[in-house]
Design a protein around this motif. Structure first.
Motif, PDB file in Angstrom:
ATOM      1  N   LEU A 145     -10.383 -21.618  14.403  1.00 37.08           N
ATOM      2  CA  LEU A 145      -9.954 -21.082  15.694  1.00 37.08           C
ATOM      3  C   LEU A 145      -8.546 -21.575  16.032  1.00 37.08           C
ATOM      4  O   LEU A 145      -7.694 -20.806  16.497  1.00 37.08           O
ATOM      5  CB  LEU A 145     -10.910 -21.506  16.808  1.00 37.08           C
ATOM      6  N   GLN A 146      -8.303 -22.860  15.789  1.00 31.99           N
ATOM      7  CA  GLN A 146      -6.992 -23.427  16.068  1.00 31.99           C
ATOM      8  C   GLN A 146      -5.917 -22.829  15.172  1.00 31.99           C
ATOM      9  O   GLN A 146      -4.815 -22.502  15.621  1.00 31.99           O
ATOM     10  CB  GLN A 146      -7.027 -24.945  15.874  1.00 31.99           C
ATOM     11  N   VAL A 147      -6.238 -22.686  13.899  1.00 33.50           N
ATOM     12  CA  VAL A 147      -5.254 -22.161  12.947  1.00 33.50           C
ATOM     13  C   VAL A 147      -4.949 -20.697  13.250  1.00 33.50           C
ATOM     14  O   VAL A 147      -3.798 -20.261  13.179  1.00 33.50           O
ATOM     15  CB  VAL A 147      -5.747 -22.332  11.499  1.00 33.50           C
ATOM     16  N   LEU A 148      -5.985 -19.924  13.596  1.00 30.69           N
ATOM     17  CA  LEU A 148      -5.775 -18.526  13.949  1.00 30.69           C
ATOM     18  C   LEU A 148      -4.786 -18.404  15.101  1.00 30.69           C
ATOM     19  O   LEU A 148      -3.828 -17.609  15.055  1.00 30.69           O
ATOM     20  CB  LEU A 148      -7.100 -17.879  14.342  1.00 30.69           C
ATOM     21  N   ALA A 149      -5.005 -19.194  16.167  1.00 25.30           N
ATOM     22  CA  ALA A 149      -4.116 -19.141  17.327  1.00 25.30           C
ATOM     23  C   ALA A 149      -2.702 -19.562  16.960  1.00 25.30           C
ATOM     24  O   ALA A 149      -1.721 -18.937  17.390  1.00 25.30           O
ATOM     25  CB  ALA A 149      -4.676 -20.030  18.435  1.00 25.30           C
ATOM     26  N   ALA A 150      -2.586 -20.609  16.152  1.00 25.01           N
ATOM     27  CA  ALA A 150      -1.258 -21.102  15.776  1.00 25.01           C
ATOM     28  C   ALA A 150      -0.499 -20.096  14.923  1.00 25.01           C
ATOM     29  O   ALA A 150       0.686 -19.828  15.154  1.00 25.01           O
ATOM     30  CB  ALA A 150      -1.401 -22.433  15.034  1.00 25.01           C
ATOM     31  N   GLN A 151      -1.180 -19.518  13.931  1.00 21.61           N
ATOM     32  CA  GLN A 151      -0.489 -18.619  13.017  1.00 21.61           C
ATOM     33  C   GLN A 151      -0.073 -17.314  13.687  1.00 21.61           C
ATOM     34  O   GLN A 151       0.925 -16.709  13.313  1.00 21.61           O
ATOM     35  CB  GLN A 151      -1.369 -18.335  11.797  1.00 21.61           C
TER      36      GLN A 151
END
Length: 252
Positions: A145-151
């Motif tokens: 979830l964090q990586v999706l938002a960051a990318q």
């Protein structure tokens, strides 16, 4: 239990690296890929440990087969029963390894152990049997979830709004209940028919060398999404994807 991120070898915290290097060995399930050969996710863990904890042995435990037939998993109750049976079989297999190999054990878990992962439930089953003395410590990891938002450079919810996290299996139910900002994990496919006017931010194999990002109106990008999933599976032997769906209000 050590959260190791969503795929990239550097998506691991300093705390997690220290834990890996203080363990006597690591433990992970070995799954049988549909096409045969080696389990690519087990191999990925070996690579990660080789980078951050050289010399730490990763012990593989053959994962019990799980009933994936539509007749057994078409309902929520049926699916839950199948998963619980699988947990029981996995707990028995892991328990034997823990009995045979005492010591401090690191269990590398994809993403964060708190998001749709059953490792802690399995360890609780083993502890409940009373044959293995256990003191379980959980180290959080960077979640998909964090990586999706960051990318995608986005905030997962709008100002003061609610976010719902669910699985592909429960997406229809969640949308019917009125949710309009939904993060979806655990996808066997992309059940997006009827949601063509929603906006999607999708990520596959986040953090890994095959990372793929797609965003746009669902009706415009759905074919591209399905092609991306199949390409990742064919090229890397696995695909893990997560996406944000947001209802777009009509201007009329």
């Amino acid at each position: 239990m050590v959260g190791i991120g969503s795929g990239g070898c550097d998506q691991i915290t300093v705390e997690a690296v220290q834990a890996l290097n203080s363990a006597d060995y690591a433990l992970a399930a070995v799954k049988r890929p549909p096409a045969g050969g080696e389990d690519p996710l087990f191999t990925r863990r070996v690579e990660l440990l080789g980078r951050h904890a050289p010399g730490l042995e990763l012990v593989g435990v053959q994962d019990p087969e799980r009933d994936r037939s539509s007749s057994s998993t078409s309902t929520h109750g049926g699916y839950r029963g199948v998963v619980l049976d699988w947990h029981a079989a996995r707990a028995k297999a892991w328990e034997q390894v823990l009995l045979d190999r005492p010591g401090d054990v690191a269990i590398p878990v994809w993403g964060d152990p708190a998001f749709y992962d059953s490792t802690l439930r399995i360890l609780d089953r083993i502890a409940g049997r009373g044959r293995v003395q256990m003191d379980v410590r959980v180290l959080p990891g960077i979640s998909a979830l964090q990586v999706l938002a960051a990318q995608h450079r986005l905030v997962l919810h709008e100002i003061g709004a609610t976010i719902t996290v669910t699985t592909g299996r429960r997406l229809r139910e969640v949308v019917a209940s009125g949710a309009d900002n939904v993060v979806v994990m655990l996808n066997s496919d992309l059940p997006l028919e009827g949601l063509e006017d929603w906006h999607i931010w999708w990520g596959g194999n986040l953090g890994d060398v095959g990372e793929t990002l797609v965003s746009g109106r669902v009706g415009d990008v759905l074919a591209d999404l399905r092609q991306a999933r199949e390409r990742l599976r064919a090229e890397h032997g696995w695909v893990m994807d997560v996406y944000l769906l947001r209802r777009v209000e009509s201007d009329s």
